[in-house]
Scaffold this motif. Structure first.
Motif, PDB file in Angstrom:
ATOM      1  N   VAL A   6       1.157  -0.776  -0.365  1.00 29.19           N
ATOM      2  CA  VAL A   6       0.625  -0.217   0.348  1.00 29.19           C
ATOM      3  C   VAL A   6       0.896   1.162   0.190  1.00 29.19           C
ATOM      4  O   VAL A   6       1.798   1.585   0.857  1.00 29.19           O
ATOM      5  N   ALA A   7       0.479   2.400  -0.768  1.00 27.91           N
ATOM      6  CA  ALA A   7       0.942   3.233  -0.957  1.00 27.91           C
ATOM      7  C   ALA A   7       0.276   4.639  -0.744  1.00 27.91           C
ATOM      8  O   ALA A   7      -0.573   5.099  -0.956  1.00 27.91           O
ATOM      9  N   PHE A   8       0.544   5.401   0.191  1.00 30.71           N
ATOM     10  CA  PHE A   8      -0.459   6.611   0.909  1.00 30.71           C
ATOM     11  C   PHE A   8       0.449   8.551  -0.021  1.00 30.71           C
ATOM     12  O   PHE A   8       1.810   8.145   0.798  1.00 30.71           O
ATOM     13  N   ASN A   9      -0.339   9.268   0.130  1.00 30.37           N
ATOM     14  CA  ASN A   9       0.433   9.869  -0.357  1.00 30.37           C
ATOM     15  C   ASN A   9      -0.587  11.598  -0.184  1.00 30.37           C
ATOM     16  O   ASN A   9      -1.680  11.306   0.159  1.00 30.37           O
ATOM     17  N   ALA A  10       0.199  11.923   0.935  1.00 30.22           N
ATOM     18  CA  ALA A  10      -0.796  13.828   1.436  1.00 30.22           C
ATOM     19  C   ALA A  10       0.247  14.664   0.905  1.00 30.22           C
ATOM     20  O   ALA A  10       0.862  15.048   1.316  1.00 30.22           O
ATOM     21  N   GLY A  11      -1.005  16.260   0.943  1.00 29.48           N
ATOM     22  CA  GLY A  11       0.252  16.880   0.566  1.00 29.48           C
ATOM     23  C   GLY A  11      -0.707  18.388   0.784  1.00 29.48           C
ATOM     24  O   GLY A  11      -2.143  18.114   0.750  1.00 29.48           O
ATOM     25  N   TYR A  12       0.144  19.763   1.158  1.00 32.14           N
ATOM     26  CA  TYR A  12      -0.926  20.688   1.044  1.00 32.14           C
ATOM     27  C   TYR A  12      -0.379  21.921   0.845  1.00 32.14           C
ATOM     28  O   TYR A  12       0.978  21.710  -0.025  1.00 32.14           O
ATOM     29  N   LEU A  13      -0.459  22.620   0.431  1.00 36.56           N
ATOM     30  CA  LEU A  13      -0.488  24.123  -0.591  1.00 36.56           C
ATOM     31  C   LEU A  13      -1.146  25.254  -0.021  1.00 36.56           C
ATOM     32  O   LEU A  13      -2.504  25.028  -0.339  1.00 36.56           O
ATOM     33  N   LEU A  14      -0.092  26.204   0.315  1.00 40.00           N
ATOM     34  CA  LEU A  14      -0.746  28.095   0.508  1.00 40.00           C
ATOM     35  C   LEU A  14       0.186  28.599  -0.889  1.00 40.00           C
ATOM     36  O   LEU A  14       1.569  29.018  -1.399  1.00 40.00           O
ATOM     37  N   TRP A  15      -1.197  29.123  -1.345  1.00 45.66           N
ATOM     38  CA  TRP A  15      -0.047  30.134  -2.229  1.00 45.66           C
ATOM     39  C   TRP A  15      -0.956  31.482  -2.537  1.00 45.66           C
ATOM     40  O   TRP A  15      -2.555  31.618  -1.895  1.00 45.66           O
ATOM     41  N   SER A  16      -0.267  32.415  -2.258  1.00 45.59           N
ATOM     42  CA  SER A  16      -0.947  34.046  -2.299  1.00 45.59           C
ATOM     43  C   SER A  16       0.112  34.442  -2.883  1.00 45.59           C
ATOM     44  O   SER A  16       0.824  34.649  -3.345  1.00 45.59           O
TER      45      SER A  16
END
Length: 789
Positions: free
Chosen positions: A313-323
């Motif tokens: 099993v593979a898991f990916n998580a991400g977050y982006l803040l763009w201003s």
């Protein structure tokens, strides 16, 4: 689904016979893996070419064949060619001896990106090349053959409508948002980029120009490793782009974490425009200057766990803040005999902020010992929970004596969140000599929102105008089934697939539900003329679905004299593509193509009188028929042991027809990238790209030249890398776009100060442990997120 799989298996069962899998690992004399070694299967009787593969980054290779009497020929740049007899399926470790005469040639070749020509496009290996240091993904795109990006609009060999994926996860931005996102990702995290100009049925049908897949590094240490990097931007744009990654692996568990940033400011970005109403003769001539402040953060985590020999099993998580914070000042000259206003001073402030997170889960169940039969479950959830835009506009209107007649202003507040869930269940079945078959089912649901509020400036205060605001909600569901069959023979191979997609979608409480069902075949046939030459023929049918926000009947002022408007009547465009390609040694490629469609859409402008003032309405229009004949050539050249180049040339002949026009146009482009091994162990690269004038639908672009230069040196046994880059050296240009509709002519220019972009990058990496490979992830929502703009 079981009946379909059984039927397809039965149809191809007359080919059935058991194939063999030949595996091994290639290393040098120090037990280091040899990547990109050529492994060729030859007949023992006459050395006839059967098939070939290349080793991966760990030196591993696998060849599946039905032949019984053969041997392997293994070669790699900088090593002596080896002939290997085959006495068992697993050949273990194969050691190549270094060839001193080829070492320097190997060094110059390694500096440039390793490019492999395939029958559907090209693969560019970034690792260990000069491109791997000091580039954002956007600047990296500018240095790839056939790829062009301008303000977030991407094309491949002159064809727009390109899907962008990161590890097969589609990037959910376009325009300025896409540019900002790509600028927040670093080349240090990239393994390779696949440029797929003609995708198969396994891919979403919603791409016309092709697919660009950014594959991040998937080698994890048994132990740990850290990479730290920072780019300092100077001259035309000042800022920093820090990057850090941490990798850890132990036993069955592997992980990678990375943080990227982009903090900078720019000034001296200018814009000129001239809009004219052909019916009334009214025109607005504007000039403005833009000052901006960028802040981008992104975080990404990859986790992999091997449950047992048949489950992982593979898991990916991400977050982006763009201003982004922009101050735009300018002036508009008004040519209108019915207006007392002859000029307007414009002061505008745009504040944009976007926040999005995502989760991706991949589960693989191997159904046999060698993993050739397997079941895959791919699930994704993306939530752009906030995308706000505050657009402040203030105007001072003057008469012909330059006296202020009036002052006014307005404020737009928008929020464009979305949520997308997608799941894909895929079955891969090895049919032995009959080849293999891939079948799958996909479901997705997309919810996209657009909240808009409009404020007038009255008595130095912002007051809400309820008559202009709105709140739209677009909902769409997609069901897809696909099947793809592959068979390989001594002189030919065939890939044939069919994808069925059905959609239901509407703007809730505003438009009626639109239901569609379409079939998308894709066939690829390759004939092996010799062991090094392949002739391929392909046909595919694709679709261009409309952006969710373009389908919403929204309408808002972008300036005092212009309005932005959606069009819920837009319909998708079916695209048919036929191509013939000629491939030599997986290095040189020549292709001829023809595609046609009957309902392209384009930006469209018309004039409208509101409160006795001419206003230009910018919207979208379909119904455009397009026929295209294209040519593409890719030719790498090694001139000397210290100088090599990559070259590409393409041409497009287009015919456009609609109710408004009927014309023909020819355009072409040229790309050349030269790599040099210099004194003091310096490495340098020069890139030049040219685009001829190009006309498409209602718009026409002027020619454009791009010239970049970079120099690099490694220290401390290659742990420390220092690089200096000078981009857009031909900075005097003013790219111009002319748009002509039956009632409006618009000429726009965007340009900067006559100063190139300069960046200085320092990268340091250190590690402890041995290398393993973490499997690449796939994602199920590559179609939907492309439409969230």
């Amino acid at each position: 689904m079981k009946k379909i799989i059984f039927s397809l298996t039965f149809i191809f069962s007359f080919f059935a016979a058991q194939s063999q899998s030949i595996t091994g690992r290639i290393t040098d004399e120090n037990q280091n893996p040899v990547e990109f070694a050529n492994v060729i299967l030859l007949k023992t009787s006459d050395s006839t070419f059967v098939m070939g593969v290349v080793s991966d980054s760990l030196g591993n290779f696998e060849i599946k064949t039905t032949e019984s009497n053969y041997f392997l020929q293994i070669s790699a740049m900088g090593y002596k060619t080896l002939r290997q007899n085959i006495n068992q399926n697993n050949l273990g470790t194969i050691i190549l001896q270094q060839d001193a005469a080829m070492l320097q040639e190997a060094q110059i070749t390694a500096m440039r990106p390793r490019i492999t020509v395939t029958n559907t496009g090209i693969e560019v290996n970034i690792e260990n090349s000069m491109l791997a240091t000091g580039n954002t993904i956007e600047s990296l795109f500018q240095q790839l053959p056939g790829v062009w990006i301008n303000n977030g609009n991407i094309s491949i060999n002159g064809k727009s409508g390109v899907l962008v994926m990161v590890n097969e996860r589609e990037v959910n931005f376009s325009g300025e948002q896409l540019s900002a996102y790509l600028n927040s990702l670093r080349s240090e995290d990239v393994s390779k980029i696949e440029i797929i100009s003609n995708p198969s049925s396994v891919y979403s049908a919603a791409n016309l120009g092709g697919v660009i897949k950014i594959i991040t590094k998937n080698k994890i240490d048994e132990g740990w490793s850290v990479m730290l990097s920072n780019s300092f931007n100077m001259l035309a744009y000042t800022g920093v782009q820090p990057y850090a990654s941490f990798q850890y692996g132990r036993g069955k568990f592997m992980s990678r974490f990375s943080v990227n940033g982009n903090f900078g400011k720019g000034s001296g970005l200018f814009s000129d425009s001239d809009e004219k109403d052909l019916l009334s003769g009214v025109s607005y001539i504007s000039h403005s200057e833009n000052k901006m402040l960028d802040k981008n953060y992104s975080f990404n985590a990859d986790l992999f766990y091997k449950i047992n020999d048949r489950n992982n099993v593979a898991f990916n998580a991400g977050y982006l803040l763009w201003s982004k914070d922009e101050d735009i000042t300018g002036n508009t000259n008004v040519n209108d005999n019915n207006s007392t206003t002859v000029s307007t001073d414009n002061n505008r402030n745009d504040i944009q902020k976007q926040q999005v997170y995502w989760f991706a889960l991949n589960y693989n169940l191997l159904l046999n010992n060698d993993g050739s039969d397997k079941l895959m479950l791919i699930a994704n959830f993306d939530n752009q929970f906030s995308y706000t835009t505050d657009n402040h506009n203030e105007f001072s209107n003057y008469d012909n004596q330059h006296q202020i007649i009036s002052e006014n202003g307005f404020l737009n507040k928008q929020n464009n969140p979305y949520r997308i869930f997608a799941a894909d269940l895929r079955y891969i079945n090895n049919l032995g000599k009959a080849g293999n078959i891939i079948t799958g089912f996909k479901y997705s649901i997309s919810n996209v929102y657009n909240d808009f509020s409009y404020f007038d400036k009255l008595n130095n205060a912002w007051q809400l105008n309820d008559t202009i605001g709105y709140n739209f909600h677009y909902n769409e569901q997609l069901f897809a089934f696909y099947a793809q069959y592959y068979i390989n023979r001594e002189k030919w191979d065939l890939t044939a697939g069919l994808r069925a997609e059905g959609t239901t979608g509407n703007v809730i409480d505003v438009t009626e539900t639109d239901r569609r069902f379409d079939l998308f075949p894709a066939v690829f046939f390759n004939y092996f003329l010799t062991k090094s030459q392949t002739l391929g023929v392909s046909y595919s049918r694709r679709i261009q679905r409309i952006s969710y926000f373009r389908l919403m009947p929204r309408r808002w002022y972008s300036s005092q004299y212009s309005i932005m408007e959606g069009n819920p009547d837009l319909k998708p465009n079916i695209h048919n593509n036929f191509e013939v390609n000629y491939n030599i040694s997986n290095k040189y490629s020549f292709s001829l193509g023809y595609y046609w469609n009957n309902n392209s859409s384009s930006s469209y402008s018309r004039s409208q009188t509101i409160d006795n003032k001419t206003v230009f309405v910018n919207t979208y229009k379909d119904g455009i028929k397009n026929k295209n004949f294209n040519f593409n050539a890719y030719i790498p050249i090694t001139f000397t042991k210290w100088w090599s180049s990559v070259n590409q040339l393409y041409g497009n002949y287009n015919e456009y027809k609609s109710a408004d026009f009927d014309y023909k146009n020819f355009s072409y482009g040229f790309f050349t990238q030269h790599t040099f091994l210099m004194f003091w162990k310096l490495k340098s690269e020069i890139l030049y790209r040219f685009y001829s004038p190009e006309k498409s639908a209602y718009s026409e672009d002027d020619p454009y030249h791009l010239l970049n230069f970079s120099v690099q040196r490694n220290f401390l046994s290659d742990k420390l890398t220092v690089k200096l880059s000078l981009d857009r050296i031909l900075c005097y240009q003013k790219p111009t776009t002319t748009t002509t509709t039956p009632t409006v002519v618009s000429i726009s220019k965007m340009y900067g100060r006559s100063i190139p972009y300069m960046s200085f990058t320092i990268t340091y990496n250190f590690s402890k442990g041995k290398t393993q490979r973490m499997p690449n992830r796939t994602n199920a929502n590559t179609q939907e997120k492309n439409r969230t703009y």
